[in-house]
Design an enzyme around this catalytic site. Sequence first.
Site, short mmCIF file in Angstrom:
data_model
loop_
_atom_site.label_atom_id
_atom_site.label_comp_id
_atom_site.label_asym_id
_atom_site.label_seq_id
_atom_site.Cartn_x
_atom_site.Cartn_y
_atom_site.Cartn_z
CE LYS A 53 0.44 -13.93 2.46
NZ LYS A 53 0.50 -12.58 2.52
CD GLN A 97 -1.60 -10.14 0.30
OE1 GLN A 97 -1.64 -10.78 1.59
NE2 GLN A 97 -0.59 -10.01 -0.40
CG ASP A 120 2.41 -9.59 6.88
OD1 ASP A 120 3.11 -10.16 6.22
OD2 ASP A 120 1.49 -8.88 6.60
N1 GUN Z 1 1.61 -8.11 -0.36
C1 GUN Z 1 2.80 -8.53 -0.91
N2 GUN Z 1 3.69 -9.05 -0.17
C2 GUN Z 1 3.01 -8.99 1.18
C3 GUN Z 1 3.33 -9.46 2.63
O1 GUN Z 1 4.39 -10.08 2.78
N3 GUN Z 1 2.43 -9.16 3.64
C4 GUN Z 1 1.42 -8.44 3.18
N4 GUN Z 1 0.71 -7.97 4.30
N5 GUN Z 1 0.89 -7.94 1.82
C5 GUN Z 1 1.77 -8.25 0.95
#
Ligand code: GUN
Length: 296
Positions: A53, A97, A120
């Site tokens: 990211k 996350q 998200d």
């Molecule tokens: N953990 C695995 N996929 C995601 C996601 O799309 N967003 C977040 N915040 N955590 C994750």
Amino acid sequence: MTIKIDGVKVAASIKAEIKEETYRIWRDRAEKICLAVILVGDNPASQVYVRLKEKDCADVGIVSIKHTPPPDISMEDLLGLIDDLNNDPSVHGIILQLPIPGHLDANIALDRINPDKDVDGFHPLNVGLLSQNLATLMPCTPTGCMELLDRYKIPIEGAHAVVVGRSNIVGKPVAAMLLHRNATVTICHSRTADLGAITSKGDILVAAIGKPGFVTADMVKPGAAVIDVGTSRVGTRLKGDVDYDGVYEKAGWITPVPGGVGPMTRAVLLQNTITAYKLQRKLIVGLLDEHGRKRK
Ligand code: GUN
């Protein structure tokens, strides 16, 4: 002939559009768009995702700030960190996350994120708005699936879409999105009886179960669009939920793993960060007023 859906190519073109937009915003408004990522604990997969990211943000001119509080952070301090980011006007998107350590409550933490910074799309307000087809910020992976269907001009209206998996992150939101586009949607899951009889009716088949190679050719309708959301690590390789080699000939379209939905999830996160910025600067009008109530 089967068409292999190239998520890497589509994601690259979305990233190029985003890069132009972040440049325009910097030039015309003298502002840098900023995504804050909170990573608690030492989950190796999460560390990889967060690194990707950060790289994606750097590629398109979005500033990313990583917060790595100690793994034993209290709930109170985690909420305090989220409040600080909510109140910081230079932060436009916030990601917590997942997963977070077991002593913390993920739902309470996600509920604390300002819905306009919720890139998200996990905040209950945004989840509710999605179910009403009124959302501005929506979860990244389902949005990426829809974008692939659209960019490959796969008919959705009137199609029978079968979603395997009922998670809050993928199964339920992608089913809502397909429904809003006038597909007839069936959601299957681990307790569904005679699963193959249902999946083999799907003009669109979305596999989001997390079981590598689970969807085999006998479960697929000839000519179907097969969207594989699975990303299981098997040894050193990433495997999807679909038996790609077995299903390839039978499908009309198919996403590979890696190189299908995964890059799209990452591109949509960047898109959502721009959308969140615009919401906060009132460059677009969200469907919520300043009290979090739906606008008339
Ligand atoms: N953990 C695995 N996929 C995601 C996601 O799309 N967003 C977040 N915040 N955590 C994750």
